[in-house]
Design a protein around this motif. Structure first.
Motif, PDB file in Angstrom:
ATOM      1  N   GLY A   1      15.100   2.552   7.636  1.00  0.00           N
ATOM      2  CA  GLY A   1      16.444   2.708   7.732  1.00  0.00           C
ATOM      3  C   GLY A   1      15.715   3.860   5.998  1.00  0.00           C
ATOM      4  O   GLY A   1      14.547   4.934   6.645  1.00  0.00           O
ATOM      5  N   PHE A   2      15.561   3.208   4.849  1.00  0.00           N
ATOM      6  CA  PHE A   2      14.947   5.092   3.918  1.00  0.00           C
ATOM      7  C   PHE A   2      14.214   3.813   3.407  1.00  0.00           C
ATOM      8  O   PHE A   2      13.453   4.772   2.277  1.00  0.00           O
ATOM      9  CB  PHE A   2      16.132   4.445   2.614  1.00  0.00           C
ATOM     10  N   ASN A   3      13.698   2.861   3.550  1.00  0.00           N
ATOM     11  CA  ASN A   3      12.654   2.385   2.955  1.00  0.00           C
ATOM     12  C   ASN A   3      11.701   0.849   4.068  1.00  0.00           C
ATOM     13  O   ASN A   3      11.631   1.074   4.998  1.00  0.00           O
ATOM     14  CB  ASN A   3      12.817   1.533   1.746  1.00  0.00           C
ATOM     15  N   PHE A   4       9.911   0.912   3.251  1.00  0.00           N
ATOM     16  CA  PHE A   4       9.460   0.566   4.072  1.00  0.00           C
ATOM     17  C   PHE A   4      10.195  -1.362   3.795  1.00  0.00           C
ATOM     18  O   PHE A   4      10.421  -1.787   2.857  1.00  0.00           O
ATOM     19  CB  PHE A   4       8.261  -0.072   4.097  1.00  0.00           C
ATOM     20  N   ARG A   5       9.308  -2.425   5.100  1.00  0.00           N
ATOM     21  CA  ARG A   5      10.147  -3.458   4.745  1.00  0.00           C
ATOM     22  C   ARG A   5       8.600  -3.813   5.130  1.00  0.00           C
ATOM     23  O   ARG A   5       7.875  -3.632   5.900  1.00  0.00           O
ATOM     24  CB  ARG A   5      11.088  -3.973   5.873  1.00  0.00           C
ATOM     25  N   GLY A   6       8.181  -5.526   4.453  1.00  0.00           N
ATOM     26  CA  GLY A   6       7.365  -6.042   4.693  1.00  0.00           C
ATOM     27  C   GLY A   6       5.989  -5.374   3.698  1.00  0.00           C
ATOM     28  O   GLY A   6       6.073  -4.408   3.992  1.00  0.00           O
ATOM     29  N   GLY A   7       4.781  -6.342   4.043  1.00  0.00           N
ATOM     30  CA  GLY A   7       3.412  -5.371   3.687  1.00  0.00           C
ATOM     31  C   GLY A   7       3.868  -5.649   2.370  1.00  0.00           C
ATOM     32  O   GLY A   7       4.396  -6.353   1.717  1.00  0.00           O
ATOM     33  N   LEU A   8       2.571  -5.064   1.432  1.00  0.00           N
ATOM     34  CA  LEU A   8       2.650  -4.866   0.240  1.00  0.00           C
ATOM     35  C   LEU A   8       2.411  -4.146  -0.334  1.00  0.00           C
ATOM     36  O   LEU A   8       2.141  -2.214   0.590  1.00  0.00           O
ATOM     37  CB  LEU A   8       0.979  -5.520  -0.779  1.00  0.00           C
ATOM     38  N   VAL A   9       3.630  -3.893  -1.589  1.00  0.00           N
ATOM     39  CA  VAL A   9       3.618  -2.004  -2.362  1.00  0.00           C
ATOM     40  C   VAL A   9       1.826  -2.336  -3.243  1.00  0.00           C
ATOM     41  O   VAL A   9       2.128  -2.592  -4.037  1.00  0.00           O
ATOM     42  CB  VAL A   9       4.117  -1.735  -2.085  1.00  0.00           C
ATOM     43  N   MET A  10       1.570  -1.104  -3.643  1.00  0.00           N
ATOM     44  CA  MET A  10       0.765  -0.821  -4.383  1.00  0.00           C
ATOM     45  C   MET A  10       2.213   0.426  -5.325  1.00  0.00           C
ATOM     46  O   MET A  10       1.979   1.753  -4.377  1.00  0.00           O
ATOM     47  CB  MET A  10      -0.541  -0.339  -4.275  1.00  0.00           C
ATOM     48  N   LEU A  11       2.803  -0.239  -6.127  1.00  0.00           N
ATOM     49  CA  LEU A  11       3.161   1.592  -7.309  1.00  0.00           C
ATOM     50  C   LEU A  11       2.491   2.533  -7.364  1.00  0.00           C
ATOM     51  O   LEU A  11       1.323   2.460  -8.045  1.00  0.00           O
ATOM     52  CB  LEU A  11       4.542   0.413  -8.096  1.00  0.00           C
ATOM     53  N   PRO A  12       3.013   3.651  -7.067  1.00  0.00           N
ATOM     54  CA  PRO A  12       2.457   5.098  -7.546  1.00  0.00           C
ATOM     55  C   PRO A  12       2.307   4.608  -9.289  1.00  0.00           C
ATOM     56  O   PRO A  12       0.651   5.264  -9.977  1.00  0.00           O
ATOM     57  CB  PRO A  12       3.180   6.112  -7.793  1.00  0.00           C
TER      58      PRO A  12
END
Lengths: 365, 260, 396
Positions: free
Chosen positions: C251-262
């Motif tokens: 959809g509009f975003n990623f699911r799963g994984g880790l995110v390093m915020l901007p």
């Protein structure tokens, strides 16, 4: 035994490959295989990086126009800076009254610039004027309320004007406080020494932002009901005290550099503690730490940007907020570049001056 | 005191006895011509003193011999090895040539003993015990064995310079060079260093000494060389040099330094 | 004429107002009284004002529910966690970005410092340009700049840049796979530890051998071989038993994984670049502080350039580099507080920002925050004093 008169041998020119452009390049750029590779790599990276930036900033950029529509989509739009320039300089200061700011600025330059030259004869008079009289004149001009000048509240002050007010006021206020703290730290009276050490170490251990918050939020609580504090004044107190702690360490360095013999000579002449400091020690110490003081000022100048976080509209904040104006969406890079250039210019000039003074001091002894 | 050194005989010894040969050596710093056509031969066990006004190129000359400076024209051959850009040659030459500096240049973060054993352990790959034993012998030779475990900062100037001499000797060099070894020392310490250098001379070491100590020159030197403006002006046995200088430049220099 | 000597006369006591000892005590008493009185006055006002505004006092608020969510946390946290837990989240975030920044800026700082001293004119000038540009621009401006870049220059979520379809960069952040390890995995870090221990043992043995026989052993290469080789061997044997949760676009975003915020990336980049330049200057000053004569003497006794550096120059340079270097590290931690300007949830923004606003307990919040930084600063000072004592050059 024949006595000879020695005829000096002529100076020959050096071998071609060791001087001139070729010689220089061999020695400095290509002196070993590793260096050759690194030089070529660096040149390649520069080739990749610099032309696009120049294209964006200069060659394809728009310099004239009135609004965003005039700008090209792919290159820099310096129109943004030109249109908003007065705000970046003065903040929301009413247009009609800007002459007051300009007048104060001219006075400052007129009284301050001559002090940078060694040969200037009236240094002492001008210094006293700048430190004691000028602040009042400037305040009256900026704030108004007397002599028929309309009052301009501090919330309207902004831009480079506000940045300079904060920086200069803080450094001027922090110098006497810093000197007292430095003397106190070296005092033989345990109570005074402990208090000074405690203050200095505490302030130097915490980030400026916490002190700004402390001043912003806690200061109103410290005062009795009904006494309110101007937001700018709170920020000034915070930055001045913060800067004073670092200034104290700089001055302490200068005091420690004075040989013990100076103190002993003054004592044996019968001078009291304060006379010794005023006449003998401080004049020498302060001269030594001028580069350190200029360094403090450079740091302070950069730290004024933190008032963005408590909502004062210094140069950086004004530019950042303007970039969010719906009329100028996407101009943030131009704004930041402009702010960067101004800050860089001021800081670089000050650091060169400080290096010049340091060189002069080193050759002096 | 040594026997009177052979004067002209040493100058004309056969070339295969030569330890150092400098042939047509020129050096420039940028456009400044600092060594002009230097031709010099130093034979085994010969002791040379180089003197001259400051800026004459004497330090530069000896620093070219162990490649602390590079020459741009001419040849320098040390014990049969020619000094070029070849790093292996440079390394070999530096093992054979010891250098004592004006400012001692001891390593302040190491003890005296560690200063001495550093190169034998890392360059000649000697076991530590062996290196230390040899080092102690040299410390005894320069008469300060009790300072072995002290740091250079704790020693006087004269002691530091003697440690520096011992440090160079630990590599068993064939040639020892001294660049104004006593000029930063207090007067009462000059003698102790000169005594060590004289004792070294008596063992037959090939020595090149840049100095103003003319008493030392008279005592042990085979040859005194006078340099000015990057050239060798005059060279002779000490008595001839001091008593019968030939060039006017030499006479001027001697009148200036021999005043006291 | 005999001189009259007064034996055993008591010391005349000066009048009390010029007695130096009395005046010292008097001044201190006065100062102390003023300070205590001042503090009491302020405290009194504060209590009155707080009461008037209905703000609670004390530290009970640390156990009340916070009611706000935090996007990036290293420990489990939700809107129903307490303020106390929010404090720990903020502190860990501060330490995370500071720690990473310290590691990166040390590496970058040393590289640039050595570049600055390079005999290659171009490299030296580039390093100098970097130093002069970065140090004269305020850190906050640099943070804002990098934040703008990581948000605006990055593509939208649907057009993310991908590295092998595993790592994705877009304006919401950097998405990396989230590893879940199986038990067998732990052989690999164990092998690494084994490699390190073995390297230390070999280094000791090689040093003893050199002392005894003079022969040198290539410890560096052997160590590298072990530290890289043993874990590599373990990886092959166990087949790298890690399950990766790869981010997937839904959809509009990623699911799963880790995110390093901007926000995190921007702060990390800005802090690293800014402090690397101060470190570079310190490294340069440190290496230059070792006089030319040291290098010449080392070369003159036959040491190769690599050994000159290792045995003579660097030991002396580190003495000059380490004390200011620890000050820079302290500055990194303090400057990470500028996170509040771009919304990265560090200690200052979560505690003196959100928590203070919600509870109104300004005094407690600010004082606790300051105490944390004071403690960090104290620890660094203690370390520096210990290091200085241990490595001071012994002099007369």
């Amino acid at each position: 035994m024949t006595d000879t008169t020695h005829i000096p041998a002529p100076d020959l020119p050096p071998p071609v490959t060791s001087i001139g452009v070729i010689g220089w390049m061999r020695a400095n750029l290509f002196s070993s295989p590793l260096n050759t590779i690194l030089t070529l790599l660096a040149l390649y990276i520069l080739y990749l990086a610099i032309p696009p930036v120049l294209d964006w900033a200069v060659f394809n950029a728009t310099f004239v126009g009135d609004s965003r529509a005039d700008c090209s989509k792919t290159a820099a739009c310096w129109v943004f800076i030109r249109v908003r320039f007065p705000q970046f300089m003065y903040g929301l200061y009413p247009v009609d009254e800007r002459w007051r700011v300009n007048l104060a600025g001219i006075l400052l330059l007129g009284a301050g610039l001559p002090l940078l030259f060694d040969a200037f004869p009236w240094k002492k008079v001008f210094s006293i004027f700048l430190l004691c009289v000028y602040p009042f004149i400037a305040f009256i001009l900026f704030y108004g309320g007397v002599f028929g000048l309309p009052v301009i509240e501090t919330r309207l002050w902004g831009g480079l004007f506000l940045t300079l007010v904060i920086a200069i006021t803080s450094i001027v206020a922090s110098m006497p406080i810093g000197i007292f703290l430095a003397l106190g730290r070296r005092s033989e009276l345990p109570v005074v020494r402990m208090l000074c050490i405690g203050f200095i170490e505490f302030v130097r251990a915490v980030p400026l932002i916490t002190i700004l918050f402390m001043s912003s939020v806690m200061l109103p609580l410290f005062l009795p009901e009904g006494v309110s504090f101007d937001k700018l004044a709170r920020a000034l107190i915070a930055i001045a005290l913060f800067s004073a702690a670092y200034m104290a360490e700089t001055v302490r360095g200068g005091l420690q550099a004075i040989p013990k013999g100076q103190y002993e000579a003054a004592d044996s002449m019968g001078l009291t503690y304060w006379k010794t400091m005023r006449l003998i020690i401080l004049p020498q110490a302060l001269k030594i730490v001028i580069p350190g003081i200029v360094g403090s000022f450079i740091g302070l100048f950069k730290d004024t940007t933190l008032v963005l976080i408590i909502g004062l509209f210094d140069l950086l904040n004004i530019i950042a907020t303007s970039a969010q104006d719906p009329n100028w969406i996407g101009m943030a890079i131009e704004g930041y570049a402009f702010a960067a250039v101004i800050f860089w210019f001021f800081c670089f000039a000050m650091s060169r001056y400080s290096m010049h003074v340091e060189r002069k001091l080193n050759t002096g002894h | 005191m040594t026997e009177a050194p052979a004067s002209n005989a040493a100058l004309e010894a056969p070339a295969d006895d030569a330890m150092i040969q400098m042939i047509g050596v020129h050096k420039w710093y940028g456009h400044f011509h600092v060594l002009k056509d230097i031709n010099l031969t130093v034979h085994r066990s010969e002791r040379i003193v180089i003197c001259g006004p400051s800026g004459s190129g004497k330090s530069t000359l000896i620093r070219c011999i162990n490649r602390l400076e590079e020459h741009q024209r001419g040849q320098i051959i040390v014990d049969g090895i020619e000094l070029t850009h070849d790093l292996k040659n440079i390394g070999e030459v530096r093992k054979e040539v010891g250098m004592v500096f004006q400012h001692f240049n001891l390593f302040p973060h190491l003890t005296v003993l560690e200063n001495l054993t550093l190169a034998p352990i890392w360059v000649r790959k000697q076991p530590k015990a062996e290196a230390e034993e040899a080092a102690m012998k040299y410390l005894e030779r320069v008469k300060i064995p009790e300072q072995a475990n002290k740091y250079p900062g704790q020693l006087s100037g004269g002691q530091q310079q003697r440690v520096a001499i011992a440090r160079s000797l630990c590599m068993n060099p064939k040639i020892m060079m001294f660049d104004e070894p006593t000029s930063t020392l207090d007067p009462e310490m000059i003698k102790e260093v000169l005594d060590v250098m004289i004792e070294l001379a008596e063992t037959g070491m090939t020595m090149i000494v840049v100095t103003h100590e003319m008493g030392f020159a008279t005592a042990v030197a085979h040859r005194v060389i006078f340099m000015d403006g990057g050239e060798i002006i005059e060279q002779n046995a000490p008595e001839e040099f001091f008593n019968n200088p030939r060039s006017d430049r030499t006479k001027l220099f001697l009148s200036q330094i021999l005043r006291h | 004429m005999a001189v009259d000597t007064k034996q055993g006369a008591a010391l005349t006591r000066p009048p009390i107002w010029t007695d130096a000892r009395f005046r010292a005590i008097l001044i201190q008493v006065v100062v102390l009284t003023l300070v205590v009185a001042g503090v009491a006055y302020i405290a009194n006002n504060t209590i009155v004002n707080l009461q008037k505004r209905g703000i609670a006092s004390g530290f009970a608020f640390l156990n009340t529910t916070s009611g706000f969510d935090i996007v990036m946390t290293l420990i489990p946290y939700s809107a129903t966690s307490t303020y106390g837990r929010a404090f720990w989240v903020g502190l860990l975030n501060t330490l995370l970005v500071s720690g990473l920044s310290i590691v990166l800026c040390t590496i970058l700082g040393f590289i640039i410092g050595i570049m600055r001293l390079s005999s290659n004119w171009l490299l030296a000038k580039l390093a100098e340009a970097y130093i002069e540009i970065i140090r004269n621009i305020p850190l906050l401006l640099q943070i804002l700049f990098w934040y703008f870049v990581t948000i605006n220059v990055m593509p939208g979520v649907r057009q993310s840049w991908s590295l092998g379809d595993i790592i994705f960069l877009n304006q919401r952040g950097v998405y990396i796979p989230n590893p879940t390890v199986e038990p067998a995995f732990w052989f690999i870090p164990a092998a690494l530890v084994l490699g390190i221990v073995a390297t230390i043992a070999i280094a000791r043995w090689a040093k003893k051998r050199q002392e005894l026989t003079g022969e040198q052993f290539p410890t560096l290469w052997a160590g590298l071989g072990l530290i890289i080789g043993l874990p590599a061997l373990a990886t092959i044997i166990t087949g790298f038993p890690v399950v990766w949760d790869i981010p997937q676009l839904k959809g509009f975003n990623f699911r799963g994984g880790l995110v390093m915020l901007p926000e995190f990336s921007a702060l990390l980049i800005a802090l690293t670049l800014y402090h690397a330049n101060y470190l570079a200057e310190i490294v340069r000053a440190g290496i230059q502080s070792v006089g030319k004569g040291q290098k010449e003497a080392a070369a003159a006794i036959g040491l190769k350039p690599g050994w000159v550096m290792r045995l003579v120059v660097i030991p002396q340079a580190m003495r000059v580099i380490i004390p200011p270097q620890t000050s820079i590290y302290l500055n990194v931690v303090k400057n990470s507080s500028l996170a509040v300007a771009i919304g990265y949830i560090d200690l200052v923004s979560v505690f003196t920002g959100t928590t203070l606003n919600q509870t109104g307990q300004a005094v407690e919040c600010i004082l606790i925050t300051m105490l944390v930084y004071l403690t960090i600063s104290l620890l660094i000072s203690l370390f520096m004093n210990w290091y200085n004592k241990r490595t001071a050059l012994v002099e007369r």
